[in-house]
Design a protein around this motif. Structure first.
Motif, PDB file in Angstrom:
ATOM      1  N   GLY A   1       0.824  -1.202   0.000  1.00 34.72           N
ATOM      2  CA  GLY A   1       0.000   0.000   0.000  1.00 34.72           C
ATOM      3  C   GLY A   1       0.858   1.250   0.000  1.00 34.72           C
ATOM      4  N   VAL A   2       0.252   2.386  -0.360  1.00 34.02           N
ATOM      5  CA  VAL A   2       1.038   3.614  -0.469  1.00 34.02           C
ATOM      6  C   VAL A   2       1.558   4.081   0.893  1.00 34.02           C
ATOM      7  CG1 VAL A   2       0.091   4.448  -2.653  1.00 34.02           C
ATOM      8  CG2 VAL A   2      -1.144   4.933  -0.518  1.00 34.02           C
ATOM      9  N   ARG A   3       0.708   4.076   1.892  1.00 37.38           N
ATOM     10  CA  ARG A   3       1.186   4.485   3.216  1.00 37.38           C
ATOM     11  C   ARG A   3       2.185   3.458   3.755  1.00 37.38           C
ATOM     12  NH1 ARG A   3      -0.326   7.999   7.321  1.00 37.38           N
ATOM     13  NH2 ARG A   3      -2.269   8.612   6.310  1.00 37.38           N
ATOM     14  N   GLY A   4       1.919   2.192   3.494  1.00 34.77           N
ATOM     15  CA  GLY A   4       2.855   1.152   3.920  1.00 34.77           C
ATOM     16  C   GLY A   4       4.218   1.335   3.290  1.00 34.77           C
ATOM     17  N   LEU A   5       4.256   1.719   2.002  1.00 35.68           N
ATOM     18  CA  LEU A   5       5.528   1.950   1.333  1.00 35.68           C
ATOM     19  C   LEU A   5       6.273   3.106   1.977  1.00 35.68           C
ATOM     20  CD1 LEU A   5       7.561   1.457  -0.951  1.00 35.68           C
ATOM     21  CD2 LEU A   5       6.189   3.004  -2.378  1.00 35.68           C
ATOM     22  N   ALA A   6       5.564   4.178   2.283  1.00 36.31           N
ATOM     23  CA  ALA A   6       6.211   5.327   2.929  1.00 36.31           C
ATOM     24  C   ALA A   6       6.810   4.940   4.273  1.00 36.31           C
ATOM     25  CB  ALA A   6       5.203   6.467   3.098  1.00 36.31           C
ATOM     26  N   GLU A   7       6.083   4.120   5.027  1.00 41.01           N
ATOM     27  CA  GLU A   7       6.583   3.690   6.333  1.00 41.01           C
ATOM     28  C   GLU A   7       7.805   2.776   6.172  1.00 41.01           C
ATOM     29  OE1 GLU A   7       5.552   4.841   9.101  1.00 41.01           O
ATOM     30  OE2 GLU A   7       3.637   5.781   8.591  1.00 41.01           O
ATOM     31  N   VAL A   8       7.757   1.886   5.189  1.00 44.20           N
ATOM     32  CA  VAL A   8       8.882   0.976   4.956  1.00 44.20           C
ATOM     33  C   VAL A   8      10.133   1.758   4.578  1.00 44.20           C
ATOM     34  CG1 VAL A   8       9.790  -0.747   3.345  1.00 44.20           C
ATOM     35  CG2 VAL A   8       7.553  -1.080   4.378  1.00 44.20           C
ATOM     36  N   LEU A   9       9.998   2.717   3.673  1.00 43.47           N
ATOM     37  CA  LEU A   9      11.164   3.487   3.248  1.00 43.47           C
ATOM     38  C   LEU A   9      11.762   4.267   4.417  1.00 43.47           C
ATOM     39  CD1 LEU A   9      10.010   4.771  -0.265  1.00 43.47           C
ATOM     40  CD2 LEU A   9      11.598   2.913   0.249  1.00 43.47           C
ATOM     41  N   ALA A  10      10.902   4.824   5.254  1.00 41.29           N
ATOM     42  CA  ALA A  10      11.409   5.542   6.428  1.00 41.29           C
ATOM     43  C   ALA A  10      12.156   4.599   7.358  1.00 41.29           C
ATOM     44  CB  ALA A  10      10.250   6.211   7.172  1.00 41.29           C
ATOM     45  N   ASP A  11      11.596   3.418   7.586  1.00 41.41           N
ATOM     46  CA  ASP A  11      12.236   2.467   8.488  1.00 41.41           C
ATOM     47  C   ASP A  11      13.549   1.930   7.921  1.00 41.41           C
ATOM     48  OD1 ASP A  11      10.241   2.793  10.342  1.00 41.41           O
ATOM     49  OD2 ASP A  11       9.092   1.040   9.704  1.00 41.41           O
ATOM     50  N   LEU A  12      13.623   1.773   6.597  1.00 41.95           N
ATOM     51  CA  LEU A  12      14.865   1.298   5.991  1.00 41.95           C
ATOM     52  C   LEU A  12      15.962   2.346   6.102  1.00 41.95           C
ATOM     53  CD1 LEU A  12      13.581  -0.544   2.789  1.00 41.95           C
ATOM     54  CD2 LEU A  12      14.441  -1.561   4.910  1.00 41.95           C
ATOM     55  N   LEU A  13      15.596   3.614   6.039  1.00 40.48           N
ATOM     56  CA  LEU A  13      16.600   4.668   6.216  1.00 40.48           C
ATOM     57  C   LEU A  13      17.178   4.642   7.633  1.00 40.48           C
ATOM     58  CD1 LEU A  13      14.909   7.604   4.280  1.00 40.48           C
ATOM     59  CD2 LEU A  13      17.087   6.525   3.702  1.00 40.48           C
ATOM     60  N   ILE A  14      16.374   4.238   8.585  1.00 45.33           N
ATOM     61  CA  ILE A  14      16.844   4.161   9.968  1.00 45.33           C
ATOM     62  C   ILE A  14      17.718   2.922  10.195  1.00 45.33           C
ATOM     63  CG2 ILE A  14      16.054   3.900  12.367  1.00 45.33           C
ATOM     64  CD1 ILE A  14      13.569   5.520  11.574  1.00 45.33           C
ATOM     65  N   ALA A  15      17.470   1.855   9.400  1.00 46.25           N
ATOM     66  CA  ALA A  15      18.226   0.609   9.571  1.00 46.25           C
ATOM     67  C   ALA A  15      19.714   0.866   9.366  1.00 46.25           C
ATOM     68  CB  ALA A  15      17.735  -0.445   8.584  1.00 46.25           C
ATOM     69  N   PRO A  16      20.567   0.356  10.265  1.00 49.43           N
ATOM     70  CA  PRO A  16      21.997   0.656  10.178  1.00 49.43           C
ATOM     71  C   PRO A  16      22.707  -0.015   9.016  1.00 49.43           C
ATOM     72  CG  PRO A  16      21.569  -0.885  11.964  1.00 49.43           C
ATOM     73  CD  PRO A  16      20.234  -0.442  11.460  1.00 49.43           C
ATOM     74  N   LYS A  17      22.233  -1.185   8.569  1.00 52.13           N
ATOM     75  CA  LYS A  17      22.923  -1.926   7.516  1.00 52.13           C
ATOM     76  C   LYS A  17      21.903  -2.557   6.589  1.00 52.13           C
ATOM     77  CE  LYS A  17      26.612  -3.632   5.525  1.00 52.13           C
ATOM     78  NZ  LYS A  17      27.582  -2.759   4.813  1.00 52.13           N
ATOM     79  N   LEU A  18      22.112  -2.377   5.281  1.00 52.71           N
ATOM     80  CA  LEU A  18      21.205  -2.927   4.283  1.00 52.71           C
ATOM     81  C   LEU A  18      21.991  -3.794   3.302  1.00 52.71           C
ATOM     82  CD1 LEU A  18      19.095   0.265   3.431  1.00 52.71           C
ATOM     83  CD2 LEU A  18      18.407  -1.654   4.893  1.00 52.71           C
ATOM     84  N   PRO A  19      21.343  -4.810   2.724  1.00 53.21           N
ATOM     85  CA  PRO A  19      22.016  -5.617   1.700  1.00 53.21           C
ATOM     86  C   PRO A  19      22.106  -4.846   0.384  1.00 53.21           C
ATOM     87  CG  PRO A  19      19.746  -6.308   1.932  1.00 53.21           C
ATOM     88  CD  PRO A  19      19.973  -5.278   2.998  1.00 53.21           C
ATOM     89  N   SER A  20      22.783  -5.413  -0.601  1.00 51.96           N
ATOM     90  CA  SER A  20      22.918  -4.725  -1.889  1.00 51.96           C
ATOM     91  C   SER A  20      21.620  -4.740  -2.689  1.00 51.96           C
ATOM     92  CB  SER A  20      24.044  -5.358  -2.706  1.00 51.96           C
ATOM     93  OG  SER A  20      23.762  -6.724  -2.971  1.00 51.96           O
TER      94      SER A  20
END
Length: 286
Positions: free
Chosen positions: A193-212
């Motif tokens: 969902g659109v709001r869900g996507l916005a929340e996911v992107l915000a949370d991923l920016l907070i995540a300290p380490k992401l895969p490629s």
């Protein structure tokens, strides 16, 4: 963790407009710098006006002091002159990050997988079937290689269907037809969902380490017909052609290890889109 100072490239596209409706409500407004190639009417936001490809030095200045560069900028079929700009935009973002110490999140697409059936994880073979998918694969592969060479943390976000930005809910018109298979089901795909996507992107920016590379979608998959039914939109079934794939689902185990995302639900997706749609119309009217 605190929300990081973030530069959002391509902020006037649909995902950028969505984020402008959600993120300031979360109290992130003063952490964000929004990029556009043209002056914007909404002066409540912090805008940087420049063309990343024409003036990469302006991009570097804007990225200075930023922890993350979220690159929403890109080209889709029918909305830009050259799909190769997807790679060019990723390249200038990564080079700016190398000089400023930022991390880069690139918006890719589930189109990199093509029409493979079943549940697809990030290690699946990439076999796009159209020019857009091939352009995103090219962007991903070259971006990951360049980021490794320059010592930049870079994550390619393979986003599934976005309910309301898609060809089904967003593309519905009277007389809409939808494939139906012999078992009575319509195509099943991964959605968010659109709001869900916005929340996911915000949370991923907070995540300290992401895969490629990271699949981004709600867990589970839904029928396209169920999405239209939840919205109360009439559609006509048509026999699915030979070779049509009944189900394609993105595996989101890696994303779920980083953040918790609710299971796919057509009714919730429709509610989110109905909240956003008039806000998008209002923005375009201004």
């Amino acid at each position: 963790m605190r929300f990081p100072e973030t530069l959002v490239l391509g902020a006037t596209g649909r995902i950028g407009q969505l984020l402008q409706q959600v993120w300031p409500q979360r109290g992130h407004g003063n952490k964000l710098l929004w990029q556009s190639r043209h002056p914007q009417w909404d002066k409540s936001l912090n805008w940087e006006i420049f063309d990343p490809l024409a003036t990469p030095e302006a991009l570097e200045r804007a990225a200075t002091g930023r922890a993350d560069i979220l690159c929403l900028a890109g080209v889709v079929p029918g909305r830009g002159p050259d799909l190769a700009d997807n790679w060019r935009l990723a390249e200038v973002a990564i080079r700016a990050a190398a000089r400023t110490g930022a991390r880069v999140l690139l918006t890719s697409s589930a189109a990199v997988y093509g029409n493979q059936a079943g549940v697809l994880n990030e290690a699946a073979v990439l076999c796009p079937i159209n020019e857009y998918g091939r352009a995103k694969v090219d962007m991903e592969q070259r971006a990951v290689a360049l980021a490794a060479q320059l010592g930049v943390d870079c994550c390619c976000l393979r986003i599934g269907n976005i309910a309301g930005f898609d060809a089904i809910l967003g593309g519905w018109r009277p007389g809409f037809q939808l494939d139906r298979f012999a078992d009575g089901r319509t195509p099943t795909r991964s959605y968010i969902g659109v709001r869900g996507l916005a929340e996911v992107l915000a949370d991923l920016l907070i995540a300290p380490k992401l895969p490629s590379a990271l699949n981004v979608a709600a867990p589970g998959a839904i029928e396209m017909g169920a999405l239209l039914d939840a919205a109360g939109l009439q559609w006509q079934p048509r026999q699915a052609p030979d070779g049509a794939i009944p189900g394609v689902e993105l595996a989101v185990d890696e994303m779920q290890q980083l953040i918790a995302v609710p299971h796919a639900d057509p009714t919730s997706f429709v509610t989110e889109w109905r909240w956003l749609e008039p806000l998008m119309v209002e923005r375009h009217a201004n």
